[in-house]
Motif scaffolding. Sequence first.
Motif, PDB file in Angstrom:
ATOM      1  N   ALA A  68     -41.836  25.876  48.528  1.00 38.88           N
ATOM      2  CA  ALA A  68     -42.907  25.369  49.385  1.00 38.88           C
ATOM      3  C   ALA A  68     -42.483  24.123  50.142  1.00 38.88           C
ATOM      4  CB  ALA A  68     -44.145  25.069  48.541  1.00 38.88           C
ATOM      5  N   MET A  69     -41.770  23.218  49.488  1.00 41.83           N
ATOM      6  CA  MET A  69     -41.335  21.987  50.138  1.00 41.83           C
ATOM      7  C   MET A  69     -40.369  22.277  51.279  1.00 41.83           C
ATOM      8  SD  MET A  69     -40.873  19.521  46.794  1.00 41.83           S
ATOM      9  CE  MET A  69     -40.408  18.086  47.718  1.00 41.83           C
ATOM     10  N   VAL A  70     -39.449  23.222  51.058  1.00 39.86           N
ATOM     11  CA  VAL A  70     -38.475  23.557  52.100  1.00 39.86           C
ATOM     12  C   VAL A  70     -39.173  24.184  53.301  1.00 39.86           C
ATOM     13  CG1 VAL A  70     -36.508  25.039  52.655  1.00 39.86           C
ATOM     14  CG2 VAL A  70     -36.528  23.742  50.520  1.00 39.86           C
ATOM     15  N   VAL A  71     -40.126  25.059  53.064  1.00 38.91           N
ATOM     16  CA  VAL A  71     -40.884  25.670  54.156  1.00 38.91           C
ATOM     17  C   VAL A  71     -41.619  24.607  54.963  1.00 38.91           C
ATOM     18  CG1 VAL A  71     -42.858  27.156  54.710  1.00 38.91           C
ATOM     19  CG2 VAL A  71     -41.154  27.914  53.039  1.00 38.91           C
ATOM     20  N   LEU A  72     -42.280  23.701  54.278  1.00 36.83           N
ATOM     21  CA  LEU A  72     -43.071  22.683  54.970  1.00 36.83           C
ATOM     22  C   LEU A  72     -42.190  21.652  55.667  1.00 36.83           C
ATOM     23  CD1 LEU A  72     -45.841  22.265  52.270  1.00 36.83           C
ATOM     24  CD2 LEU A  72     -46.111  23.311  54.521  1.00 36.83           C
ATOM     25  N   ASP A  73     -41.059  21.327  55.067  1.00 40.28           N
ATOM     26  CA  ASP A  73     -40.129  20.387  55.708  1.00 40.28           C
ATOM     27  C   ASP A  73     -39.615  20.937  57.039  1.00 40.28           C
ATOM     28  OD1 ASP A  73     -40.378  18.551  53.686  1.00 40.28           O
ATOM     29  OD2 ASP A  73     -38.439  18.986  52.753  1.00 40.28           O
ATOM     30  N   ALA A  74     -39.484  22.258  57.120  1.00 41.27           N
ATOM     31  CA  ALA A  74     -38.977  22.883  58.342  1.00 41.27           C
ATOM     32  C   ALA A  74     -40.024  22.919  59.451  1.00 41.27           C
ATOM     33  CB  ALA A  74     -38.497  24.298  58.043  1.00 41.27           C
ATOM     34  N   LYS A  75     -41.260  22.590  59.087  1.00 45.74           N
ATOM     35  CA  LYS A  75     -42.371  22.576  60.053  1.00 45.74           C
ATOM     36  C   LYS A  75     -42.514  23.920  60.781  1.00 45.74           C
ATOM     37  CE  LYS A  75     -42.074  17.572  60.709  1.00 45.74           C
ATOM     38  NZ  LYS A  75     -43.069  17.335  59.648  1.00 45.74           N
ATOM     39  N   LEU A  76     -42.310  24.985  60.044  1.00 44.87           N
ATOM     40  CA  LEU A  76     -42.515  26.318  60.599  1.00 44.87           C
ATOM     41  C   LEU A  76     -44.017  26.563  60.757  1.00 44.87           C
ATOM     42  CD1 LEU A  76     -39.944  28.207  58.335  1.00 44.87           C
ATOM     43  CD2 LEU A  76     -39.606  27.407  60.688  1.00 44.87           C
ATOM     44  N   PRO A  77     -44.438  27.258  61.801  1.00 40.70           N
ATOM     45  CA  PRO A  77     -45.877  27.451  62.049  1.00 40.70           C
ATOM     46  C   PRO A  77     -46.558  28.171  60.885  1.00 40.70           C
ATOM     47  CG  PRO A  77     -44.569  28.125  63.954  1.00 40.70           C
ATOM     48  CD  PRO A  77     -43.605  27.899  62.838  1.00 40.70           C
ATOM     49  N   LEU A  78     -47.584  27.558  60.334  1.00 42.98           N
ATOM     50  CA  LEU A  78     -48.274  28.165  59.201  1.00 42.98           C
ATOM     51  C   LEU A  78     -49.170  29.317  59.628  1.00 42.98           C
ATOM     52  CD1 LEU A  78     -49.187  25.046  57.035  1.00 42.98           C
ATOM     53  CD2 LEU A  78     -47.190  26.544  56.876  1.00 42.98           C
ATOM     54  N   ASN A  79     -49.467  29.393  60.925  1.00 44.35           N
ATOM     55  CA  ASN A  79     -50.297  30.499  61.408  1.00 44.35           C
ATOM     56  C   ASN A  79     -49.468  31.685  61.908  1.00 44.35           C
ATOM     57  OD1 ASN A  79     -49.275  29.342  63.706  1.00 44.35           O
ATOM     58  ND2 ASN A  79     -51.249  29.088  64.756  1.00 44.35           N
ATOM     59  N   GLU A  80     -48.150  31.569  61.843  1.00 41.39           N
ATOM     60  CA  GLU A  80     -47.281  32.667  62.283  1.00 41.39           C
ATOM     61  C   GLU A  80     -47.307  33.804  61.276  1.00 41.39           C
ATOM     62  OE1 GLU A  80     -42.562  33.557  63.351  1.00 41.39           O
ATOM     63  OE2 GLU A  80     -43.202  31.563  62.683  1.00 41.39           O
ATOM     64  N   ALA A  81     -47.441  35.033  61.754  1.00 41.78           N
ATOM     65  CA  ALA A  81     -47.505  36.194  60.875  1.00 41.78           C
ATOM     66  C   ALA A  81     -46.147  36.471  60.232  1.00 41.78           C
ATOM     67  CB  ALA A  81     -47.962  37.423  61.654  1.00 41.78           C
ATOM     68  N   ILE A  82     -46.161  36.666  58.921  1.00 42.96           N
ATOM     69  CA  ILE A  82     -44.974  37.043  58.154  1.00 42.96           C
ATOM     70  C   ILE A  82     -45.117  38.509  57.762  1.00 42.96           C
ATOM     71  CG2 ILE A  82     -43.679  36.672  56.027  1.00 42.96           C
ATOM     72  CD1 ILE A  82     -43.369  34.408  57.997  1.00 42.96           C
ATOM     73  N   ARG A  83     -44.112  39.314  58.077  1.00 44.67           N
ATOM     74  CA  ARG A  83     -44.152  40.736  57.706  1.00 44.67           C
ATOM     75  C   ARG A  83     -43.329  40.940  56.445  1.00 44.67           C
ATOM     76  NH1 ARG A  83     -43.520  45.614  61.933  1.00 44.67           N
ATOM     77  NH2 ARG A  83     -45.538  44.688  62.472  1.00 44.67           N
ATOM     78  N   PHE A  84     -43.918  41.617  55.472  1.00 40.47           N
ATOM     79  CA  PHE A  84     -43.242  41.904  54.213  1.00 40.47           C
ATOM     80  C   PHE A  84     -42.380  43.157  54.370  1.00 40.47           C
ATOM     81  CE2 PHE A  84     -47.093  39.595  53.314  1.00 40.47           C
ATOM     82  CZ  PHE A  84     -46.646  38.584  52.484  1.00 40.47           C
ATOM     83  N   SER A  85     -41.144  43.076  53.894  1.00 41.75           N
ATOM     84  CA  SER A  85     -40.189  44.154  54.139  1.00 41.75           C
ATOM     85  C   SER A  85     -39.575  44.678  52.847  1.00 41.75           C
ATOM     86  CB  SER A  85     -39.071  43.652  55.054  1.00 41.75           C
ATOM     87  OG  SER A  85     -38.201  42.791  54.322  1.00 41.75           O
ATOM     88  N   ASN A  86     -38.852  45.762  52.988  1.00 37.22           N
ATOM     89  CA  ASN A  86     -38.102  46.300  51.849  1.00 37.22           C
ATOM     90  C   ASN A  86     -37.018  45.329  51.398  1.00 37.22           C
ATOM     91  OD1 ASN A  86     -39.172  48.885  51.078  1.00 37.22           O
ATOM     92  ND2 ASN A  86     -38.514  49.669  53.078  1.00 37.22           N
ATOM     93  N   ASP A  87     -36.514  44.518  52.341  1.00 33.16           N
ATOM     94  CA  ASP A  87     -35.531  43.503  51.963  1.00 33.16           C
ATOM     95  C   ASP A  87     -36.147  42.501  50.990  1.00 33.16           C
ATOM     96  OD1 ASP A  87     -33.517  44.593  53.482  1.00 33.16           O
ATOM     97  OD2 ASP A  87     -33.899  43.319  55.232  1.00 33.16           O
ATOM     98  N   ASP A  88     -37.429  42.179  51.184  1.00 36.27           N
ATOM     99  CA  ASP A  88     -38.117  41.273  50.271  1.00 36.27           C
ATOM    100  C   ASP A  88     -38.260  41.910  48.890  1.00 36.27           C
ATOM    101  OD1 ASP A  88     -38.451  39.435  52.372  1.00 36.27           O
ATOM    102  OD2 ASP A  88     -40.311  40.417  53.000  1.00 36.27           O
TER     103      ASP A  88
END
Length: 304
Positions: A68-88
């Motif tokens: 969570a800290m790494v995601v927030l430090d990167a300031k990536l848009p929190l409203n951006e859609a994330i698609r779940f994949s077979n790679d996940d």
Amino acid sequence: MIKIMLSLVLALFISPAMATDNVGRNPANLQLASVSAVVIDADSGEVLYKKYANMVKPIASLTKVMTAMVVLDAKLPLNEAIRFSNDDRKAINYYHSRIRVDSELPRGEVLRLALMSSENLAAAALGRNYPGGLPAFVARMNAKARALGMKNTHFVDSSGLSGKNVSTAEDLAKLVAAAAKYREIATYSTTSIYTANFSRPRYRLDYVNTNPLVRYQRWDVAMSKTGYLDEAGRCLVMKTNVDGKDLLIVMLDSFGKTSPMGDAGRIKRWLASGNGGTVASAAKDYQKRKIATHLASRATASIR
């Protein structure tokens, strides 16, 4: 020779470390089901109690706090859609998840699910959707750990399903102190219940917090995360207020499913009265085995 070395190490380390006793609390009176633990005054930094706080152990889903800290430090848009994949799914070794492949959820909600309900697929998707992908994400996790002074910590994935994600109670107290300063982590990790609304296709899933102390609002918790793997045992970290004092509490490798909650209650009782209660004999036997294995390993390493 190994037996002699082990005896010496046992003499030095078998008892909980003596925290400064300025209010009549005897650390020996606090019995915990957790193999490793630390309790720290969040404001003063005073160590109120510690038990094998420098023992390096797998930390399971406590890993997700760093995620969570790494995601927030990167300031990536929190409203951006994330698609779940077979790679996940592959990244978590096809571990069970109710989330459907190819469905989407905003990054902020994905982060909430990873923290409050320890959703492994959510944590994997967060790592994969980082600039540079999972390798860059894991590198950033380890760089962040070094920046926080977590000298005995190492990460290999974003979910914590690998037993190679390791740390110590002492290091994790630093992580909790830092993470609690993030508004999103404080909010998401203490969400009691939540309904996630997915798209492509549209469906809803209900989630609950994995920490009963948060889920049933029994404690005043500012930040929380649970963790479990067979090799890590039951783990719990919290920043919480007890009798007007903000505390950082880390409990690692408890034997039973509810043991971390029981330990939290024993810590609270000990802080108030100096009486820490008792733990079940099965938990004591479990600790003896884990500690003996750890000390034998140290003794062998010292001979080499």
